[in-house]
Write a protein that holds these residues in place. Structure first.
Motif, short mmCIF file in Angstrom:
data_model
loop_
_atom_site.label_atom_id
_atom_site.label_comp_id
_atom_site.label_asym_id
_atom_site.label_seq_id
_atom_site.Cartn_x
_atom_site.Cartn_y
_atom_site.Cartn_z
N ARG A 1 -4.75 -66.21 17.30
CA ARG A 1 -4.54 -67.09 16.14
C ARG A 1 -4.33 -66.27 14.87
NH1 ARG A 1 -7.60 -70.90 17.49
NH2 ARG A 1 -6.12 -72.64 17.64
N GLN B 1 -11.22 -72.26 20.13
CA GLN B 1 -10.60 -70.94 19.98
C GLN B 1 -9.23 -70.87 20.66
OE1 GLN B 1 -13.46 -67.59 20.75
NE2 GLN B 1 -14.85 -69.27 21.24
N THR C 1 -5.37 -71.73 21.58
CA THR C 1 -4.26 -71.97 20.66
C THR C 1 -3.16 -72.75 21.36
OG1 THR C 1 -2.96 -70.00 21.23
CG2 THR C 1 -4.76 -69.72 19.65
N THR D 1 3.16 -70.64 17.89
CA THR D 1 1.70 -70.74 18.00
C THR D 1 1.07 -71.15 16.67
OG1 THR D 1 1.69 -69.04 19.73
CG2 THR D 1 -0.39 -69.45 18.58
N ASP E 1 -0.28 -75.21 15.29
CA ASP E 1 -1.64 -75.41 14.77
C ASP E 1 -1.61 -76.27 13.51
OD1 ASP E 1 -3.87 -74.63 16.16
OD2 ASP E 1 -4.16 -72.74 15.11
#
Length: 457
Positions: free
Chosen positions: A18, A315, A317, A381, A385
C-alpha cells in the motif's frame, strides 16, 4: 539494488504494497509519472459507475455481495460445487478441521493453476456442460482433484500431497484440461513442482501432526497451534501476520533464482523497480498479487468451516488484475502516453506475426517488468483504495458493511469486465496486454520468437 535485511523484510510485507503504490499515486498527483497522464475529473465518474453496478446487482443490500476469492469460480453456472463437496464429506463423518484442510488443499492448487486461456473450453464430467476461461479452469481442477490426480493415496483421493505434485507431468495436466496445448501451463506446472519442494522443506508450516503427509491444508494445524491464535466462542482468532509468511512460501514462488526473473525480484517475488520514484528513496514497488489472491481465497473456507476470525484483513489491498487495471483506463481516468502507446502497438504487431497469436482488437503490449506495467499496477492498487473510500461515502457505508473484498467482487471487477466487453467486444480483454517470455528449446536471434502473450489476470 535492495540493500539490508530490514529493506527485504519491509518489501515482503503487506504494508509495503500500500505504501509504495501510494508513492506512485502521489507522483501522479504531482504530474511526475513517466508513462501515464491522469484526469482527476474522471475519478467521480468511475466511483458512480461502480456504485450503479452494486445497486443494480445487489439492490443496495451489500450483505448479499460475496467476498473476492477462488470459491466464486467454482460456482460457475449456479452450481454450489464446493458446498456440495463439503456436505458429502460431512455425511461421511469427516470433521470440520479435515474438511478445511481438504478445501485449502484444493484452493491452493486452484489458485496456482489460475490461468485465463483464450479459445479454450472445458466439458465438465458430471454435467457435460462446457465452461471457459478462469471458471473452466476451476471446474477442471476440481474434476482432477476429485479423481485423485493430486494425491498419491488412492484411498484418500481428496487431498493434495507433495509426492503427487512431484510426479505431475505436463501430459497429466493437459489430459486433465482436455487439450493438447495451454499457454502459460508450463509456468504453472513449475509452480506446483516448487510447491512440492516447499511442502517437504517447511514441515513447520505444512507437516501437520506426526505421521501426516506434507500438504497445503496442514497450514491450518500450524495456524491453530500458533501462540498468537486465540480461541473464542465463535472460533479461532487468527492474525493475518501469522498467515502471511505461510502464504508467501507458496505465492512468491514466481521468484526464480536468477538475475532477471520473469516473476519479479530475486528473493522478493512480485516486487519491481519503478523509475517514477527516482529521488524519493529506493524505486522498488511491491504488489505480492498472487500471495494476496491466495489469502483472499483461503480465509473464506477458514471462516465458513471453522468460524475463524482473521484479524488484520484491512492490510490487504486491491489486486492489480486486468479487470481492475482496465477500469482505470477504460473510464479515461488514466491514459497511456503516446510514445509508450506507439511502442506497445509495435510490440503487439511483432508478436502477432507468430503462429497462433491474436490479430484483432490491437492493444499495446509490454513485458511484466516494463516500467509502463509497474506504473499501471501501482496506480490500480492505490486508486482503487481511493475509489473504495468514495463508494462507501456515496452509499453511506463503512468498512464493515462494505468490505474491500466485497467491493472488489461486486464492484470494481464487474465494472472492469463490463467496460472491456463494451470497449473490446471481440476479445473482451484488457486495454494493455502483458507479454511473458517462455524459454526457447533452440537458440534464435529474433528476440520475439520466444514470446507469447498473456493478459494481466
Amino acid at each position: 539494488m535492495v540493500s539490508g535485511s530490514a529493506d527485504y523484510e519491509y518489501l515482503l510485507s503487506l504494508r509495503a504494497v500500500r505504501e509504495r503504490c501510494f508513492r506512485v499515486q502521489e507522483a501522479a498527483v504531482r504530474n511526475k509519472l513517466n508513462h501515464f497522464d491522469i484526469d482527476p475529473s474522471k475519478l467521480q465518474d468511475m466511483v458512480q459507475f461502480v456504485v450503479s453496478l452494486i445497486k443494480r446487482d445487489y439492490q443496495d443490500d451489500t450483505s448479499k455481495i460475496p467476498c473476492h476469492g477462488r470459491w466464486r469460480h467454482f460456482d460457475v453456472g449456479g452450481r454450489p460445487r464446493i458446498q456440495t463437496l463439503i456436505q458429502s464429506w460431512e455425511n461421511l463423518g469427516v470433521d470440520a478441521l479435515e474438511q478445511t484442510r481438504r478445501v485449502l488443499d484444493l484452493f491452493v492448487v486452484a489458485v496456482l493453476l489460475d490461468i485465463d486461456p483464450r479459445g479454450w473450453v472445458y466439458q465438465e464430467k458430471t454435467t457435460n456442460r462446457t465452461y471457459k476461461r478462469r471458471e473452466g479452469i476451476a471446474v477442471a481442477v476440481l474434476d482432477m482433484y476429485m479423481a485423485g490426480v493430486f494425491s498419491m493415496n488412492p484411498h484418500q483421493p481428496h487431498r493434495v500431497d507433495s509426492e503427487a505434485l512431484s510426479n505431475l507431468t505436463m501430459d497429466i495436466l493437459l489430459t486433465g484440461f482436455q487439450t493438447k496445448v495451454l499457454v502459460g501451463l508450463q509456468d504453472r506446472l513449475e509452480l506446483l513442482k516448487n510447491l512440492a519442494c516447499v511442502l517437504r522443506d517447511r514441515p513447520d508450516y505444512f507437516g501437520g501432526e506426526e505421521g501426516h503427509v506434507p500438504r497445503p491444508g496442514n497450514m491450518m494445524d500450524y495456524l491453530l497451534s500458533h501462540p498468537t491464535t486465540i480461541k473464542t466462542k465463535k472460533g479461532p482468532l487468527i492474525h493475518l501476520e501469522t498467515l502471511w509468511p505461510v502464504v508467501l512460501e507458496i505465492g512468491e514462488m514466481w521468484t526464480i533464482q536468477q538475475e532477471k526473473s520473469k516473476g519479479g525480484t530475486v528473493g522478493l517475488g512480485d516486487v519491481w523497480e519503478c523509475p517514477a520514484l527516482a529521488g524519493g528513496g529506493d524505486q522498488f514497488v511491491a504488489f505480492h498479487k498472487l500471495s494476496q489472491w491466495l489469502v483472499y481465497s483461503l480465509i473464506e473456507p477458514m471462516e465458513k468451516l471453522l468460524g475463524a476470525i482473521i484479524e488484520g484483513t484491512e492490510q490487504l489491498t486491491p489486486l492489480p488484475d486486468y479487470s481492475n487495471g482496465g477500469l482505470l483506463i477504460d473510464t479515461g481516468f488514466i491514459t497511456l502516453r503516446k510514445s509508450d502507446y506507439d511502442r506497445g502497438i509495435q510490440n503487439y504487431h511483432l508478436n502477432s506475426l507468430l503462429p497462433g497469436q491474436p490479430k484483432v482488437e490491437v492493444a499495446p503490449m509490454f513485458e511484466m517488468s516494463d516500467p509502463v506495467v509497474v506504473e499501471w499496477r501501482a496506480l490500480t492498487t492505490a486508486y482503487l483504495d481511493l475509489v473504495a473510500e468514495r463508494v462507501r461515502s456515496v452509499m453511506k457505508l463503512n468498512k464493515k458493511t462494505l468490505s474491500l473484498t466485497q467491493l472488489i467482487e461486486g464492484g470494481t471487477t464487474s465494472a472492469g469486465k463490463e467496460l472491456a466487453e463494451i470497449s473490446r467486444p471481440n476479445t473482451q480483454e484488457s486495454p494493455i496486454v502483458i507479454m511473458v517470455i517462455f524459454p526457447s528449446k533452440t537458440p534464435c536471434n529474433d528476440p520475439y520468437i520466444d514470446r507469447k502473450y498473456l493478459f494481466l489476470a
